[in-house]
Design an enzyme around this catalytic site. Structure first.
Site, mmCIF file in Angstrom:
data_model
loop_
_atom_site.group_PDB
_atom_site.id
_atom_site.type_symbol
_atom_site.label_atom_id
_atom_site.label_comp_id
_atom_site.label_asym_id
_atom_site.label_seq_id
_atom_site.Cartn_x
_atom_site.Cartn_y
_atom_site.Cartn_z
ATOM 1 N N CYS A 133 5.016 9.714 -11.480
ATOM 2 C CA CYS A 133 4.668 8.300 -11.628
ATOM 3 C C CYS A 133 3.911 7.843 -10.384
ATOM 4 O O CYS A 133 4.376 8.076 -9.257
ATOM 5 C CB CYS A 133 5.939 7.471 -11.807
ATOM 6 N N HIS A 148 9.432 -9.359 -4.422
ATOM 7 C CA HIS A 148 9.813 -10.356 -5.412
ATOM 8 C C HIS A 148 9.622 -11.772 -4.853
ATOM 9 O O HIS A 148 9.138 -12.673 -5.552
ATOM 10 C CB HIS A 148 11.276 -10.179 -5.818
ATOM 11 N N LYS A 162 3.429 0.358 -1.445
ATOM 12 C CA LYS A 162 3.961 -0.877 -1.981
ATOM 13 C C LYS A 162 5.407 -1.040 -1.536
ATOM 14 O O LYS A 162 6.187 -0.096 -1.566
ATOM 15 C CB LYS A 162 3.903 -0.846 -3.511
ATOM 16 N N CYS A 202 8.273 6.818 -17.705
ATOM 17 C CA CYS A 202 8.921 6.548 -16.413
ATOM 18 C C CYS A 202 10.093 5.603 -16.643
ATOM 19 O O CYS A 202 9.889 4.445 -17.021
ATOM 20 C CB CYS A 202 7.953 5.931 -15.412
ATOM 21 N N HIS A 223 6.412 5.011 -8.571
ATOM 22 C CA HIS A 223 7.723 5.394 -8.045
ATOM 23 C C HIS A 223 7.762 6.808 -7.481
ATOM 24 O O HIS A 223 8.774 7.212 -6.888
ATOM 25 C CB HIS A 223 8.781 5.231 -9.139
ATOM 26 N N CYS A 269 9.773 2.357 -14.376
ATOM 27 C CA CYS A 269 8.765 1.400 -14.842
ATOM 28 C C CYS A 269 9.095 0.881 -16.231
ATOM 29 O O CYS A 269 8.579 -0.152 -16.650
ATOM 30 C CB CYS A 269 7.378 2.042 -14.916
ATOM 31 N N HIS A 306 13.796 -7.975 -3.114
ATOM 32 C CA HIS A 306 13.211 -7.739 -1.798
ATOM 33 C C HIS A 306 12.000 -8.656 -1.610
ATOM 34 O O HIS A 306 11.721 -9.520 -2.455
ATOM 35 C CB HIS A 306 12.848 -6.261 -1.610
ATOM 36 N N LYS A 365 12.339 -1.235 -2.942
ATOM 37 C CA LYS A 365 13.681 -0.770 -2.585
ATOM 38 C C LYS A 365 13.828 0.731 -2.836
ATOM 39 O O LYS A 365 14.454 1.440 -2.069
ATOM 40 C CB LYS A 365 14.733 -1.524 -3.406
#
Length: 504
Positions: free
Chosen positions: A143, A20, A295, A125, A146, A128, A17, A298
């Site tokens: 987390c 990146h 943040k 996690c 996430h 992660c 996405h 996806k």
């Protein structure tokens, strides 16, 4: 001199996405700029393919981890190509050469006395691939990245003596105050170190998708240990029959996102020290591209699709936007509305329109030949020294600051057109020399701007330089008045044409 820049390697448990793309674009801009300075550049990116997150994602899809890695690695390679990134190598941690080198370095860490068997119990996690302390959790046991609830993991693993590097890391930070940039991230990493370092798992017992521990093949090397070593291992096999390690190591700058600060600014240098390998010169940590105050991710469903943006606006517009909208190193909000605004005001109406008007006037009033005249001294305060200022920003990885320096010149040249009104000068034969000077100054100013902005918008800058009859990209000539007139210009299609609809 050599210059080695890296992105983090991207995890293949999901599709790429804009987050990146952001890191890849930034690293590519640094690589392109340093090539303009005549440096021997090596630019590395790639994919991180081992560990539990990949194994879990593959299981859900009913495919093997290798099949999932092969599928999604291609998507990330496609993203790199779509971003027009000039990387010299694309590493995959499933490369056998990487795996062998990882085992070699980990064995060295073991033989140097920094590995021991131990028992782990704590929060983990799976997305992660990171062990979390109680202090890092939010809302009980979630987390912070996430936003998923975590479960306690219990394993007997091999451990890395991270605690042994408390003092060496503090010394590193004291002697190299620019080891981590920006300063806020330096302070964050140093604070983490000063709180006291605990030993970490070097291996995982319940996972088979990974690099086997060389002295205990019942376990695999913890995915983060495996992944971090890519920066070092890639140099040993990126070019067939040639080991580039001595030529490019230590890395000049690792460009990473702030969510992986601990691994790169603390664990990574400690690992290298343990193996007797020189640490990198700098870790530059950028912030998040935010949508809805989170943040971009996806897994959270809040993304701008970079491929869709490129299809409608072109890759240069995307590269420019992400580095212009958010100060590099800080968090910042992005949106389709913000993209459209930057595209229209700064690219289309600012740079693109200036180029079109300048070339049209040279074609109309001087038969398409840049006049041979002296640069207008009135522009010196704004253009003189701009290349040096841009280089100073790039030396600190301040890409946004470099862009602002360049765009100040773009704005000044647009004001210059309005102030001098060449179309009026062309009506008065007594103003022939003055018109020559104005047209030359505009062409020369555009040339300097295009050379400087080339790392950010390479396709557009190259088209404009070709239309100006000047294709030299070296920074040595990015000085106002360095190139005389006389070049034959050519027609240029709009660099940033109007687009009827915004990206979804």
């Amino acid at each position: 001199m050599s210059f080695y820049v890296t992105t983090p390697i991207y995890y293949v448990n999901a599709q790429p996405h804009l987050g990146h793309a952001y890191t890849t674009i930034a690293a590519d801009v640094l690589a392109r700029h340093m090539r303009q300075r005549g440096e021997d550049v090596f630019f590395l990116t790639g994919t991180d393919e081992h560990g539990e997150p990949v194994a879990l994602a593959a299981e859900k899809l009913g495919v093997s981890p290798r099949e999932l890695a092969d599928q999604n690695s291609v998507r990330f390679r496609d993203l790199v190509a779509a971003m027009n990134a000039s990387n010299d190598f694309f590493i995959r941690t499933s490369d056998p050469e990487h795996e062998a080198k990882v085992q070699e370095v980990v064995q060295r860490i073991h033989d140097n006395g920094y590995v021991y068997p131990g028992h782990y119990e704590g929060w983990y996690c799976p997305r992660c691939a990171d062990f979390k302390t109680d202090a890092e959790l939010i809302d009980g046991n979630k987390c912070p990245i996430h936003l998923i609830e975590l479960e306690r993991e219990v394993e007997d693993n091999w451990f890395f003596k991270l605690s042994a590097f408390q003092e060496p890391l503090e010394k590193l930070y004291a002697e190299h105050p620019d080891f981590v940039l920006p300063d806020v991230r330096f302070n964050e990493a140093l604070s983490f170190i000063k709180m006291g370092l605990n030993d970490i798992s070097l291996s995982r017992a319940r996972i088979s998708w990974g690099v086997p521990v060389p002295w205990d093949e019942s376990q695999v090397i913890y995915v983060w240990i495996d992944a971090l070593l890519n920066y070092y291992t890639a140099l040993s096999y990126a070019r067939e029959g040639e080991d580039l390690t001595e030529r490019f190591w230590p890395a000049d700058v690792h460009v990473i996102g702030k969510d992986i600060l601990k691994f790169h600014a603390v664990i990574w240098p400690a690992m290298l020290m343990a193996a007797g390998i020189e640490v990198p010169k700098r870790v530059f940590i950028h912030g998040y591209l935010l949508m809805d105050e989170h943040k971009m991710s996806k897994s959270l469903g809040n993304v701008i699709d970079p491929f869709e943006v490129i299809d409608m606006y072109g890759v240069d517009a995307l590269r420019f936007y992400v580095l212009r909208e958010v100060a590099f190193g800080q968090d910042g909000n992005v949106s389709t509305g913000g993209f459209e605004s930057r595209y229209t005001t700064e690219l289309a109406n600012g740079y693109g329109n200036l180029a079109s008007r300048t070339l049209a006037m040279i074609a109309r009033y001087r038969d398409g030949v840049v006049p041979d005249a002296e640069p207008d001294p009135a522009l010196d305060p704004d253009i003189a020294g701009v290349a040096e200022r841009v280089c100073e920003h790039f030396d600190r990885q301040d890409v946004s600051g470099a862009l602002e320096e360049i765009w100040q010149v773009v704005r000044r040249l647009n004001r210059y057109v309005q102030d001098e009104q060449p179309w009026q000068l062309a009506k008065d034969d007594a103003q022939t020399q003055r018109l020559d000077q104005v047209l030359y100054s505009l062409a020369e100013g555009l040339r300097v701007v295009s050379v400087l902005v080339h790392p950010v918008i390479p396709e557009s800058a190259e088209k404009l330089l070709e239309a100006l009859g000047r294709d030299d990209l070296s920074l040595g000539n990015a000085r106002f008045g360095a190139v005389p007139g006389g070049a034959e210009t050519s027609e240029l299609a709009p660099l940033f044409p109007r687009v009827e609809r915004a990206p979804a």
